[in-house]
Design a protein around this motif. Sequence first.
Motif, PDB file in Angstrom:
ATOM      1  N   VAL A 128     -30.426 -36.479 -31.154  1.00 50.58           N
ATOM      2  CA  VAL A 128     -31.794 -35.998 -30.964  1.00 50.58           C
ATOM      3  C   VAL A 128     -32.694 -36.559 -32.050  1.00 50.58           C
ATOM      4  O   VAL A 128     -32.272 -36.742 -33.193  1.00 50.58           O
ATOM      5  CB  VAL A 128     -31.867 -34.453 -30.964  1.00 50.58           C
ATOM      6  N   THR A 129     -33.932 -36.820 -31.662  1.00 53.03           N
ATOM      7  CA  THR A 129     -34.972 -37.234 -32.611  1.00 53.03           C
ATOM      8  C   THR A 129     -36.150 -36.297 -32.450  1.00 53.03           C
ATOM      9  O   THR A 129     -36.513 -35.918 -31.321  1.00 53.03           O
ATOM     10  CB  THR A 129     -35.399 -38.689 -32.362  1.00 53.03           C
ATOM     11  N   GLY A 130     -36.720 -35.887 -33.550  1.00 50.50           N
ATOM     12  CA  GLY A 130     -37.862 -34.998 -33.468  1.00 50.50           C
ATOM     13  C   GLY A 130     -38.415 -34.661 -34.840  1.00 50.50           C
ATOM     14  O   GLY A 130     -37.950 -35.162 -35.869  1.00 50.50           O
ATOM     15  N   LYS A 131     -39.405 -33.765 -34.838  1.00 44.49           N
ATOM     16  CA  LYS A 131     -40.095 -33.386 -36.069  1.00 44.49           C
ATOM     17  C   LYS A 131     -39.530 -32.060 -36.593  1.00 44.49           C
ATOM     18  O   LYS A 131     -39.255 -31.138 -35.818  1.00 44.49           O
ATOM     19  CB  LYS A 131     -41.596 -33.253 -35.817  1.00 44.49           C
ATOM     20  N   VAL A 132     -39.393 -31.987 -37.922  1.00 44.54           N
ATOM     21  CA  VAL A 132     -38.946 -30.762 -38.566  1.00 44.54           C
ATOM     22  C   VAL A 132     -40.117 -29.790 -38.659  1.00 44.54           C
ATOM     23  O   VAL A 132     -41.171 -30.125 -39.213  1.00 44.54           O
ATOM     24  CB  VAL A 132     -38.383 -31.040 -39.979  1.00 44.54           C
ATOM     25  N   LEU A 133     -39.924 -28.585 -38.088  1.00 42.25           N
ATOM     26  CA  LEU A 133     -40.962 -27.556 -38.116  1.00 42.25           C
ATOM     27  C   LEU A 133     -40.438 -26.305 -38.810  1.00 42.25           C
ATOM     28  O   LEU A 133     -39.232 -26.021 -38.803  1.00 42.25           O
ATOM     29  CB  LEU A 133     -41.391 -27.181 -36.693  1.00 42.25           C
ATOM     30  N   GLU A 134     -41.347 -25.536 -39.388  1.00 45.90           N
ATOM     31  CA  GLU A 134     -40.973 -24.232 -39.923  1.00 45.90           C
ATOM     32  C   GLU A 134     -40.768 -23.276 -38.759  1.00 45.90           C
ATOM     33  O   GLU A 134     -41.584 -23.201 -37.840  1.00 45.90           O
ATOM     34  CB  GLU A 134     -42.069 -23.699 -40.850  1.00 45.90           C
ATOM     35  N   ARG A 135     -39.662 -22.544 -38.800  1.00 45.79           N
ATOM     36  CA  ARG A 135     -39.377 -21.601 -37.728  1.00 45.79           C
ATOM     37  C   ARG A 135     -40.252 -20.369 -37.856  1.00 45.79           C
ATOM     38  O   ARG A 135     -40.469 -19.858 -38.965  1.00 45.79           O
ATOM     39  CB  ARG A 135     -37.904 -21.173 -37.758  1.00 45.79           C
ATOM     40  N   SER A 136     -40.743 -19.899 -36.725  1.00 46.60           N
ATOM     41  CA  SER A 136     -41.532 -18.659 -36.741  1.00 46.60           C
ATOM     42  C   SER A 136     -40.612 -17.451 -36.892  1.00 46.60           C
ATOM     43  O   SER A 136     -40.992 -16.430 -37.480  1.00 46.60           O
ATOM     44  CB  SER A 136     -42.349 -18.537 -35.451  1.00 46.60           C
ATOM     45  N   SER A 137     -39.385 -17.557 -36.359  1.00 47.02           N
ATOM     46  CA  SER A 137     -38.404 -16.491 -36.483  1.00 47.02           C
ATOM     47  C   SER A 137     -37.210 -17.051 -37.247  1.00 47.02           C
ATOM     48  O   SER A 137     -36.334 -17.707 -36.681  1.00 47.02           O
ATOM     49  CB  SER A 137     -37.964 -15.999 -35.095  1.00 47.02           C
ATOM     50  N   LYS A 138     -37.198 -16.810 -38.553  1.00 50.22           N
ATOM     51  CA  LYS A 138     -36.197 -17.430 -39.414  1.00 50.22           C
ATOM     52  C   LYS A 138     -34.851 -16.699 -39.305  1.00 50.22           C
ATOM     53  O   LYS A 138     -34.782 -15.524 -38.980  1.00 50.22           O
ATOM     54  CB  LYS A 138     -36.678 -17.442 -40.859  1.00 50.22           C
ATOM     55  N   ASN A 139     -33.796 -17.439 -39.589  1.00 47.69           N
ATOM     56  CA  ASN A 139     -32.439 -16.892 -39.569  1.00 47.69           C
ATOM     57  C   ASN A 139     -31.835 -17.002 -40.970  1.00 47.69           C
ATOM     58  O   ASN A 139     -31.358 -18.062 -41.374  1.00 47.69           O
ATOM     59  CB  ASN A 139     -31.576 -17.657 -38.568  1.00 47.69           C
ATOM     60  N   PRO A 140     -31.855 -15.923 -41.733  1.00 51.16           N
ATOM     61  CA  PRO A 140     -31.364 -15.985 -43.115  1.00 51.16           C
ATOM     62  C   PRO A 140     -29.863 -16.217 -43.226  1.00 51.16           C
ATOM     63  O   PRO A 140     -29.365 -16.525 -44.307  1.00 51.16           O
ATOM     64  CB  PRO A 140     -31.755 -14.615 -43.682  1.00 51.16           C
ATOM     65  N   LYS A 141     -29.130 -16.080 -42.129  1.00 53.42           N
ATOM     66  CA  LYS A 141     -27.690 -16.277 -42.159  1.00 53.42           C
ATOM     67  C   LYS A 141     -27.296 -17.751 -42.089  1.00 53.42           C
ATOM     68  O   LYS A 141     -26.139 -18.097 -42.302  1.00 53.42           O
ATOM     69  CB  LYS A 141     -27.037 -15.518 -40.998  1.00 53.42           C
ATOM     70  N   MET A 142     -28.266 -18.612 -41.763  1.00 52.83           N
ATOM     71  CA  MET A 142     -27.999 -20.040 -41.671  1.00 52.83           C
ATOM     72  C   MET A 142     -28.683 -20.773 -42.813  1.00 52.83           C
ATOM     73  O   MET A 142     -29.859 -20.513 -43.091  1.00 52.83           O
ATOM     74  CB  MET A 142     -28.512 -20.618 -40.346  1.00 52.83           C
ATOM     75  N   PRO A 143     -28.004 -21.705 -43.498  1.00 51.91           N
ATOM     76  CA  PRO A 143     -28.660 -22.496 -44.534  1.00 51.91           C
ATOM     77  C   PRO A 143     -29.881 -23.254 -44.014  1.00 51.91           C
ATOM     78  O   PRO A 143     -30.840 -23.471 -44.747  1.00 51.91           O
ATOM     79  CB  PRO A 143     -27.555 -23.459 -45.002  1.00 51.91           C
ATOM     80  N   THR A 144     -29.833 -23.632 -42.719  1.00 50.02           N
ATOM     81  CA  THR A 144     -30.971 -24.343 -42.111  1.00 50.02           C
ATOM     82  C   THR A 144     -31.867 -23.385 -41.321  1.00 50.02           C
ATOM     83  O   THR A 144     -32.674 -23.825 -40.495  1.00 50.02           O
ATOM     84  CB  THR A 144     -30.453 -25.446 -41.164  1.00 50.02           C
TER      85      THR A 144
END
Length: 588
Positions: free
Chosen positions: A69-85
């Motif tokens: 996949v190719t795409g742009k890195v965006l800030e998530r609106s609903s973050k997941n603190p259990k994942m490093p990413t």
Amino acid sequence: MKRTHNNGELRLADAGKTVTLIGWVAKKRNMGAIAFVDLRDRYGITQCVFGENFNDAIKDVKNEYILQVTGKVLERSSKNPKMPTGDIEIEVSEFKVINKAKQPPIIVADETDASEETRMKYRYLDLRRPVLQNKIITRAKIVKSIHEFLDNEDFVEIETPYLNRSTPEGARDFLVPSRVHKGEFYALPQSPQLFKQLLMVSGFEKYYQIARCFRDEDLRADRQPEFTQVDVEMSFMDTDQILDLGERLVAKIMHDVKGIDIDLPLRRMTWHDAMEKYGIDKPDTRFGLELVNLNETVKDVDFAVFKSAIDANGHVKGINVKGEAGNFSRKKIDALGEIAKKYKAKGLAWLKITAEGPKGPIAKFFNEEQMARLCEAMDAHDNDLLLFVADSHYMVVCDALAAIRNHLGKELKLYDPHTFDFLWIVDFPMFEYREDEGRYYAMHHPFTRPKESDLDKIDTDPAHCLADAYDIVLNGFELGGGSQRIYDEELQDRAFKALGFTPERIRSQFGWFVDAFQYGAPPHGGFALGLDRVAMLLTESESLRDVIAFPKNTSASDPVTDAPGVVADEQLEELGIEVCADVKSEEN
């Protein structure tokens, strides 16, 4: 198929970048106009968002497809603190299916509902699970730490042969038939013991090897037919120096792999003290429940089980399970008795100390004075549960109570499972006597040197001769061990004689080895660590199978390849081997 980042790498600071990722589909979620795909590789998971323009293209993609996949890195609106990413996601602008996948027979995730049998059959899928990958990677880190330490200590890494001569003393050998020498067999090494000692005769002084070893033994959670050990041997170093090196190696592994600094020097406990206090030579010292020797305390108690054991020069030992009398029903105590019976004990005697007085089947055999003496010896108070095993054989008493002690330690949560408690066990007996065969066996191996104070006991008192041997123990598991070695021919002959070896047997099995010691063998010793077991304990795994990429199952089979298997008659003819007809029919 170039990628700019791995799937565990991107963070919020990368927002706005255009990236290319490759990985397996760990999870796909259709949310109407858009779809979310968790893309997984060995480094982690990144969430990718496919807009409605990809609806047709993404609809057939399933778990375990490989995507680019190719795409742009965006800030998530609903973050997941259990994942490093978990702070970012990829807004996909283009993607490509690198390869398709069938529906996997197991859930490829840390939590899976597959049976162990299914997991082992599809081990290549099981190994995609991050929890297992992390364990295998931790094992690799352990190996790297070992190499760094021993290289810095000026050890030379040397490989020793896999195709050896059989030396049946010990576990069963795996045999390899020789095509060139029909009717003769090689044996796979149970350890590199003899060759590493020859390397000391050769003058290398410091040798090590990450060695594959093979033993044809019945399997269990912490045993495999093929295993790996860290094999270390050195000349001109006394026992204190060897133990110092061994514990510094362990300390470096703990620091590098776990980020834990352990206190050195490690504690030392004699074999005798370990057996007396814990009933086992690999004690778990994270909790108490120490065994108490009660021979003197109960010698005049009119209880037949105790009396018969003591009259036969046997032993009575007990454990005080403090504060637990009210929590153990008769059914639970009977279950402990079944554990004792598995270790050849005839049963388990018990008492509950209560405010109303002692209760239990054997309470009636004690008068007031005897009960007071027992409570003092066992530090017993109200609501304590006292457990006893008596037998004419010392090891039966020790084995049974040690098994009960370890069971209670886990059952009652008497220790922190995330702690690491190391110690050395030293001063092992040189020999152990087997009544069924009427002779002595080497407790470690025939080349272990006795302690200097016990050299004469090889001939005069082998039952009480102590070996200059040592084991390193962690949380109730033997990580490894070693000894000083016999390096002079006269003492080796005496050790062989104590073991009942005839000159013909010595010459047949060890002649080539003994001959080398006629040419100036140096004083030497060493140790070996079980790499699989170290990895199992440091990853807090339940089984060695979790830290071996392709292990054997409990029947010593490989479910991936279906090994062992039959071979063509032509191969057997080349080897001069014929398989009996009844064996063939059983296999078929």
